[in-house]
Design an enzyme around this catalytic site. Sequence first.
Site, PDB file in Angstrom:
ATOM      1  N   GLY A   9       0.812  -1.186   0.133  1.00  0.00           N
ATOM      2  CA  GLY A   9       0.025   0.074   0.190  1.00  0.00           C
ATOM      3  C   GLY A   9       0.920   1.319  -0.013  1.00  0.00           C
ATOM      4  O   GLY A   9       0.363   2.166   0.366  1.00  0.00           O
ATOM      5  N   SER A  10       2.014   1.172  -0.519  1.00  0.00           N
ATOM      6  CA  SER A  10       2.613   2.526  -0.534  1.00  0.00           C
ATOM      7  C   SER A  10       2.275   3.601  -1.386  1.00  0.00           C
ATOM      8  O   SER A  10       2.233   4.593  -1.385  1.00  0.00           O
ATOM      9  CB  SER A  10       4.634   2.376  -0.696  1.00  0.00           C
ATOM     10  OG  SER A  10       4.456   1.869  -2.229  1.00  0.00           O
ATOM     11  N   ASN A  11       1.657   2.878  -2.557  1.00  0.00           N
ATOM     12  CA  ASN A  11       0.955   4.047  -3.642  1.00  0.00           C
ATOM     13  C   ASN A  11      -0.174   4.451  -2.851  1.00  0.00           C
ATOM     14  O   ASN A  11      -0.590   5.663  -3.264  1.00  0.00           O
ATOM     15  CB  ASN A  11       0.647   3.179  -4.734  1.00  0.00           C
ATOM     16  CG  ASN A  11       1.864   3.266  -5.848  1.00  0.00           C
ATOM     17  OD1 ASN A  11       2.392   4.152  -6.359  1.00  0.00           O
ATOM     18  ND2 ASN A  11       2.522   2.113  -6.001  1.00  0.00           N
ATOM     19  N   ARG A  62     -14.401 -15.885 -11.031  1.00  0.00           N
ATOM     20  CA  ARG A  62     -13.576 -14.503 -11.004  1.00  0.00           C
ATOM     21  C   ARG A  62     -15.006 -13.135 -11.273  1.00  0.00           C
ATOM     22  O   ARG A  62     -15.037 -12.673 -10.579  1.00  0.00           O
ATOM     23  CB  ARG A  62     -12.848 -14.398 -12.014  1.00  0.00           C
ATOM     24  CG  ARG A  62     -12.173 -12.836 -12.322  1.00  0.00           C
ATOM     25  CD  ARG A  62     -11.130 -12.891 -13.407  1.00  0.00           C
ATOM     26  NE  ARG A  62     -10.303 -13.610 -13.278  1.00  0.00           N
ATOM     27  CZ  ARG A  62      -9.074 -13.694 -12.370  1.00  0.00           C
ATOM     28  NH1 ARG A  62      -8.995 -12.759 -11.685  1.00  0.00           N
ATOM     29  NH2 ARG A  62      -8.368 -14.706 -12.335  1.00  0.00           N
ATOM     30  N   MET A  87      -3.357  -6.845  -7.406  1.00  0.00           N
ATOM     31  CA  MET A  87      -2.882  -8.035  -7.973  1.00  0.00           C
ATOM     32  C   MET A  87      -3.721  -9.134  -8.639  1.00  0.00           C
ATOM     33  O   MET A  87      -3.178 -10.247  -9.215  1.00  0.00           O
ATOM     34  CB  MET A  87      -1.648  -8.459  -7.082  1.00  0.00           C
ATOM     35  CG  MET A  87      -0.753  -7.513  -6.481  1.00  0.00           C
ATOM     36  SD  MET A  87       0.071  -6.554  -7.763  1.00  0.00           S
ATOM     37  CE  MET A  87       1.208  -7.716  -8.519  1.00  0.00           C
ATOM     38  N   ARG A  88      -4.968  -8.639  -8.731  1.00  0.00           N
ATOM     39  CA  ARG A  88      -5.894  -9.490  -9.306  1.00  0.00           C
ATOM     40  C   ARG A  88      -6.263  -8.993 -10.621  1.00  0.00           C
ATOM     41  O   ARG A  88      -6.341  -7.950 -10.847  1.00  0.00           O
ATOM     42  CB  ARG A  88      -7.147  -9.818  -8.647  1.00  0.00           C
ATOM     43  CG  ARG A  88      -7.135 -10.892  -7.558  1.00  0.00           C
ATOM     44  CD  ARG A  88      -8.238 -10.893  -6.612  1.00  0.00           C
ATOM     45  NE  ARG A  88      -9.253 -11.498  -7.245  1.00  0.00           N
ATOM     46  CZ  ARG A  88      -9.532 -12.774  -7.761  1.00  0.00           C
ATOM     47  NH1 ARG A  88      -8.721 -13.632  -7.051  1.00  0.00           N
ATOM     48  NH2 ARG A  88     -10.536 -13.038  -8.277  1.00  0.00           N
ATOM     49  N   ASN A 104      -4.833   1.803 -13.282  1.00  0.00           N
ATOM     50  CA  ASN A 104      -4.193   0.930 -12.935  1.00  0.00           C
ATOM     51  C   ASN A 104      -2.520   1.626 -13.023  1.00  0.00           C
ATOM     52  O   ASN A 104      -2.343   2.283 -14.037  1.00  0.00           O
ATOM     53  CB  ASN A 104      -4.025  -0.205 -13.393  1.00  0.00           C
ATOM     54  CG  ASN A 104      -2.984  -1.396 -12.795  1.00  0.00           C
ATOM     55  OD1 ASN A 104      -3.021  -1.587 -11.694  1.00  0.00           O
ATOM     56  ND2 ASN A 104      -2.410  -1.979 -13.740  1.00  0.00           N
ATOM     57  N   HIS A 106       1.470   0.506 -13.163  1.00  0.00           N
ATOM     58  CA  HIS A 106       2.093  -0.823 -13.519  1.00  0.00           C
ATOM     59  C   HIS A 106       3.500  -0.290 -13.428  1.00  0.00           C
ATOM     60  O   HIS A 106       4.002   0.514 -14.041  1.00  0.00           O
ATOM     61  CB  HIS A 106       1.646  -1.216 -14.865  1.00  0.00           C
ATOM     62  CG  HIS A 106       2.198  -2.707 -15.214  1.00  0.00           C
ATOM     63  ND1 HIS A 106       2.160  -3.951 -14.691  1.00  0.00           N
ATOM     64  CD2 HIS A 106       3.167  -2.733 -16.105  1.00  0.00           C
ATOM     65  CE1 HIS A 106       2.686  -4.679 -15.247  1.00  0.00           C
ATOM     66  NE2 HIS A 106       3.330  -4.233 -16.058  1.00  0.00           N
ATOM     67  N   SER A 133       4.052   3.031 -15.509  1.00  0.00           N
ATOM     68  CA  SER A 133       2.970   3.414 -16.050  1.00  0.00           C
ATOM     69  C   SER A 133       1.587   3.574 -15.570  1.00  0.00           C
ATOM     70  O   SER A 133       1.433   2.729 -14.541  1.00  0.00           O
ATOM     71  CB  SER A 133       2.660   2.589 -17.519  1.00  0.00           C
ATOM     72  OG  SER A 133       3.831   2.415 -18.279  1.00  0.00           O
ATOM     73  N   LEU A 141      -5.152  -7.840 -20.185  1.00  0.00           N
ATOM     74  CA  LEU A 141      -3.971  -7.603 -18.846  1.00  0.00           C
ATOM     75  C   LEU A 141      -3.048  -6.539 -19.394  1.00  0.00           C
ATOM     76  O   LEU A 141      -2.097  -6.557 -20.589  1.00  0.00           O
ATOM     77  CB  LEU A 141      -3.552  -8.918 -18.826  1.00  0.00           C
ATOM     78  CG  LEU A 141      -2.064  -8.912 -17.663  1.00  0.00           C
ATOM     79  CD1 LEU A 141      -2.706  -8.556 -16.317  1.00  0.00           C
ATOM     80  CD2 LEU A 141      -1.519 -10.243 -17.723  1.00  0.00           C
ATOM     81  N   ASP A 142      -2.911  -5.669 -18.522  1.00  0.00           N
ATOM     82  CA  ASP A 142      -2.090  -4.396 -18.594  1.00  0.00           C
ATOM     83  C   ASP A 142      -2.059  -3.927 -20.057  1.00  0.00           C
ATOM     84  O   ASP A 142      -0.961  -3.307 -20.378  1.00  0.00           O
ATOM     85  CB  ASP A 142      -0.494  -5.045 -18.122  1.00  0.00           C
ATOM     86  CG  ASP A 142      -0.623  -5.449 -16.710  1.00  0.00           C
ATOM     87  OD1 ASP A 142      -1.327  -4.809 -16.013  1.00  0.00           O
ATOM     88  OD2 ASP A 142       0.244  -6.350 -16.642  1.00  0.00           O
TER      89      ASP A 142
HETATM   90  C1  GAR Z   1       3.783  -1.446  -7.035  1.00  0.00           C
HETATM   91  O1  GAR Z   1       5.252  -1.453  -7.668  1.00  0.00           O
HETATM   92  C2  GAR Z   1       2.726  -1.332  -8.298  1.00  0.00           C
HETATM   93  O2  GAR Z   1       3.212  -0.823  -9.477  1.00  0.00           O
HETATM   94  C3  GAR Z   1       2.682  -2.779  -8.737  1.00  0.00           C
HETATM   95  O3  GAR Z   1       2.652  -3.580  -7.381  1.00  0.00           O
HETATM   96  C4  GAR Z   1       3.290  -2.714  -6.305  1.00  0.00           C
HETATM   97  C5  GAR Z   1       2.650  -2.169  -5.248  1.00  0.00           C
HETATM   98  O4  GAR Z   1       3.058  -1.403  -4.297  1.00  0.00           O
HETATM   99  N1  GAR Z   1       1.579  -3.305  -9.451  1.00  0.00           N
HETATM  100  C6  GAR Z   1       1.499  -4.227 -10.292  1.00  0.00           C
HETATM  101  O5  GAR Z   1       2.602  -4.816 -10.242  1.00  0.00           O
HETATM  102  C7  GAR Z   1       0.211  -4.625 -11.001  1.00  0.00           C
HETATM  103  N2  GAR Z   1       0.240  -5.476 -12.015  1.00  0.00           N
HETATM  104  P1  GAR Z   1       2.490  -0.865  -3.191  1.00  0.00           P
HETATM  105  O6  GAR Z   1       1.435  -1.742  -2.451  1.00  0.00           O
HETATM  106  O7  GAR Z   1       3.409  -0.611  -2.068  1.00  0.00           O
HETATM  107  O8  GAR Z   1       1.602   0.344  -3.671  1.00  0.00           O
END
Ligand code: GAR
Length: 207
Positions: A9-11, A62, A87-88, A104, A106, A133, A141-142
């Site tokens: 959850g840093s973002n 899903r 991540m799903r 999202n 990525h 991005s 996907l992405d």
């Molecule tokens: C981040 O690097 C984000 O870009 C990536 O997971 C990490 C989550 O970090 N997301 C993906 O790979 C999505 N496919 P966070 O939980 O500290 O925000």
Amino acid sequence: MAVLASGRGSNLQAILDAIAGGRLAAEVAGVFSDRASAQALERAQAAGVPAHALSPRGFASRAAFDDALFAAVDALGPDLVVCAGYMRLIDPGVITPRAGRVINIHPSLLPAFKGLHTHRQALQAGVAEHGASVHFVSADLDGGPVVAQARVPVQPGDEEHALAARVLAREHPLLVETLRLFAAGRIALREDRVHFDGRPLTAPLQL
Ligand code: GAR
């Protein structure tokens, strides 16, 4: 906005800090996780934001899980759903009617290095430049239209964790700035193309 997050959850924290610091005129109405142990949920609670965990276990498909998740998200009436380390995969049947309202972040310069282990993929490919991005989520996907990117040079002898840390440090301002532009009404998806200030983008914004 509503934020979906699976882990650290840093973002999410970057978003919450930007709002608390008056740098982002927005509100996080709720945080949702597919993992009850996600640190993101603790970060939400610490900021006084409602935090919800919904486990995919017990759902037959899903689509059934995503229907339930997005019913809870929709109840908050967000203008935007932000996948921040979520991540799903999300079922196309749930995403398609919400095109332009789910983004999202990525950790690669899309369309390069979709999926998992993007930093390892970048190092194995020997690229000189890597990054992150922000894109609108589509059924691929992405693969949805890219709004903005941050570029990070790969250094000689780089290893995965060091590169990941440098990319993450750029992800936070990239996501906050993209949200600022969205909140200001400057970014929109129209006919599958990102528009910036009313004009179609010919290349992702470089932030
Ligand atoms: C981040 O690097 C984000 O870009 C990536 O997971 C990490 C989550 O970090 N997301 C993906 O790979 C999505 N496919 P966070 O939980 O500290 O925000």
